[in-house]
Design an enzyme around this catalytic site. Structure first.
Site, PDB file in Angstrom:
ATOM      1  N   LYS A 155       1.091  -1.255  -0.086  1.00 52.24           N
ATOM      2  CA  LYS A 155       0.323   0.049   0.136  1.00 52.24           C
ATOM      3  C   LYS A 155       0.581   1.404   0.172  1.00 52.24           C
ATOM      4  O   LYS A 155       0.608   2.119  -0.757  1.00 52.24           O
ATOM      5  CB  LYS A 155      -0.665   0.038   0.894  1.00 52.24           C
ATOM      6  CG  LYS A 155      -1.555  -1.628   0.677  1.00 52.24           C
ATOM      7  CD  LYS A 155      -2.949  -0.922  -0.082  1.00 52.24           C
ATOM      8  CE  LYS A 155      -4.450  -2.611   0.053  1.00 52.24           C
ATOM      9  NZ  LYS A 155      -4.841  -1.532  -1.625  1.00 52.24           N
TER      10      LYS A 155
HETATM   11  N1  PMP Z   1      -3.777  -8.707   1.404  1.00 54.78           N
HETATM   12  C1  PMP Z   1      -3.648  -7.758   2.732  1.00 54.78           C
HETATM   13  C2  PMP Z   1      -2.946  -7.774   3.720  1.00 54.78           C
HETATM   14  C3  PMP Z   1      -3.645  -5.993   1.979  1.00 54.78           C
HETATM   15  O1  PMP Z   1      -4.234  -5.455   2.766  1.00 54.78           O
HETATM   16  C4  PMP Z   1      -4.724  -6.358   0.694  1.00 54.78           C
HETATM   17  C5  PMP Z   1      -5.514  -4.491   0.520  1.00 54.78           C
HETATM   18  N2  PMP Z   1      -6.812  -4.221   0.304  1.00 54.78           N
HETATM   19  C6  PMP Z   1      -4.267  -6.892  -0.332  1.00 54.78           C
HETATM   20  C7  PMP Z   1      -3.829  -8.223  -0.074  1.00 54.78           C
HETATM   21  C8  PMP Z   1      -5.006  -6.735  -1.638  1.00 54.78           C
HETATM   22  O2  PMP Z   1      -4.497  -6.296  -2.501  1.00 54.78           O
HETATM   23  P1  PMP Z   1      -5.637  -5.019  -3.338  1.00 54.78           P
HETATM   24  O3  PMP Z   1      -6.699  -3.861  -2.220  1.00 54.78           O
HETATM   25  O4  PMP Z   1      -4.360  -4.036  -4.074  1.00 54.78           O
HETATM   26  O5  PMP Z   1      -6.591  -5.785  -3.802  1.00 54.78           O
END
Ligand code: PMP
Length: 344
Positions: free
Chosen positions: A48
């Site tokens: 992130k």
């Molecule tokens: N794994 C974790 C620990 C996350 O915090 C997130 C984000 N929500 C994701 C996977 C998935 O990533 P994305 O939001 O880019 O699909």
């Protein structure tokens, strides 16, 4: 002549360019080669950081931010931490509206990073004025010089991964990868990375990982939201109860579901076998790899890249706590009774 000091200008310089690491043990019985992109190497310990830096810098380029501007978002998770980190370094105020379900540890961590945190009741519906969505929207309207990140509905979430994660993986694999597998939450990671990879080679197979209790897989297959598919589950960051704009469903070939229990055990197995201490969704993506392997998805020529989105330290009181695992019914009789038998 004075020598230049070999240092980064700020912690933000360390975002991205995360390592790709070959998996050796957990996949030893499988045909093909498997590599994990370890996003915990970002300074905020998750993928992130990429979207936080990209979205804020894009707003700067558009002239939307001034020195005392405010960044607003609705998350206690990884995105909240990354936004707080980028805001503090760049001199912005960061306001996060979070659910009362969030652990005190998480709230404390965000406050330590300088964020102003509003804890909103978890039991109210999304359109209730007290919900964290509504609180964030209201704060955005009332705060001058503020931007609302809105990661589930922000195209720049995809763009951040299209510009960084995708090219990095293409470079690191010298374009040889056959499969790209990632957990889907907002969908930004899988959509942006896959968009780049498919532009470079349309043959790359893209597989999204979804949770039981989430609507993404069914929506991908039918174009409809099936309300019966929605129920509570434990993995954080994976799946969703609505359809995020930040997911480009066309670019994803197929979705696969994994259970809370299997993903938890596989996360522990990654640590035990590879020495990589990763988060719960890293367990989910490797669980998906196991299931795909059982379905005969891979052969000796497969070169598979998976994303490990964050670090295991965020899950000490969950997946990595025997007490938590036992409370969920995730430890079998034998494991639970070992301690008791040993008289401890
Ligand atoms: N794994 C974790 C620990 C996350 O915090 C997130 C984000 N929500 C994701 C996977 C998935 O990533 P994305 O939001 O880019 O699909």
């Amino acid at each position: 002549m004075e020598q230049t000091i070999d240092a980064h200008n700020s912690i933000l310089d360390l975002i991205g360019k995360t390592p790709l690491v070959k998996l050796n043990q957990i996949t030893s019985a499988m045909e093909g080669e498997f590599y994990a992109k370890i996003e915990a190497f970002n300074p905020g310990h998750s993928a992130k950081d990429r979207i936080a830096a990209f979205i804020i810098e894009e707003a700067e380029r558009k002239g939307l931010l001034k020195k005392d501007s405010t960044i607003i978002e609705t998350t206690s998770g990884n995105t909240g931490f990354s936004l707080a980190m980028v805001s503090i370094v760049k001199g912005y105020k960061c306001i996060l509206a979070v659910s009362s379900k969030s652990s005190q540890d998480k709230i404390d961590m965000l406050r330590c990073m300088g964020a102003e945190v509003y804890v909103c009741p978890a039991h109210v519906s999304a359109d209730d004025p007290r919900s964290y969505y509504e609180v964030a929207k209201r704060l955005h309207q009332e705060t001058e010089n503020s931007i609302y990140i809105n990661q589930y509905f922000n195209e720049l979430n995809i763009e951040a991964h299209y510009r960084t994660t995708g090219p990095e993986i293409w470079e690191q694999t010298k374009g040889q990868l056959t499969h790209f597998i990632a957990c889907s939450g907002t969908g930004g990671t899988i959509s942006g990375t896959a968009r780049y990879l498919k532009e470079m080679n349309p043959e790359v197979k893209v597989i999204g990982v979804d949770a039981y209790g989430s609507v993404l897989k069914k929506y991908h297959e039918t174009g409809k939201i099936d309300k019966n598919e929605i129920y509570p589950y434990r993995i954080e960051g994976l799946g969703k109860n609505l359809i995020p704009d930040a997911t480009d469903f066309k670019i994803i070939d197929t979705f696969l579901k994994v259970t809370d229990k299997d993903s938890a055990h596989t996360a522990r197995e990654i640590a035990r076998t590879e020495g990589i201490f990763a988060g719960y969704t890293s367990g989910a993506v490797m669980q998906a790899v196991k299931q795909l392997n059982e379905q005969g998805e891979f052969n000796k020529d497969s070169k598979v890249v998976v994303i490990f989105p964050d670090h295991g330290s965020r899950y000490m009181s969950k997946v990595y706590s025997d007490k938590w695992m036992e409370a969920q019914g995730f430890l079998n009789e034998m494991q639970s009774s070992k301690q008791k038998k040993a008289g401890i």
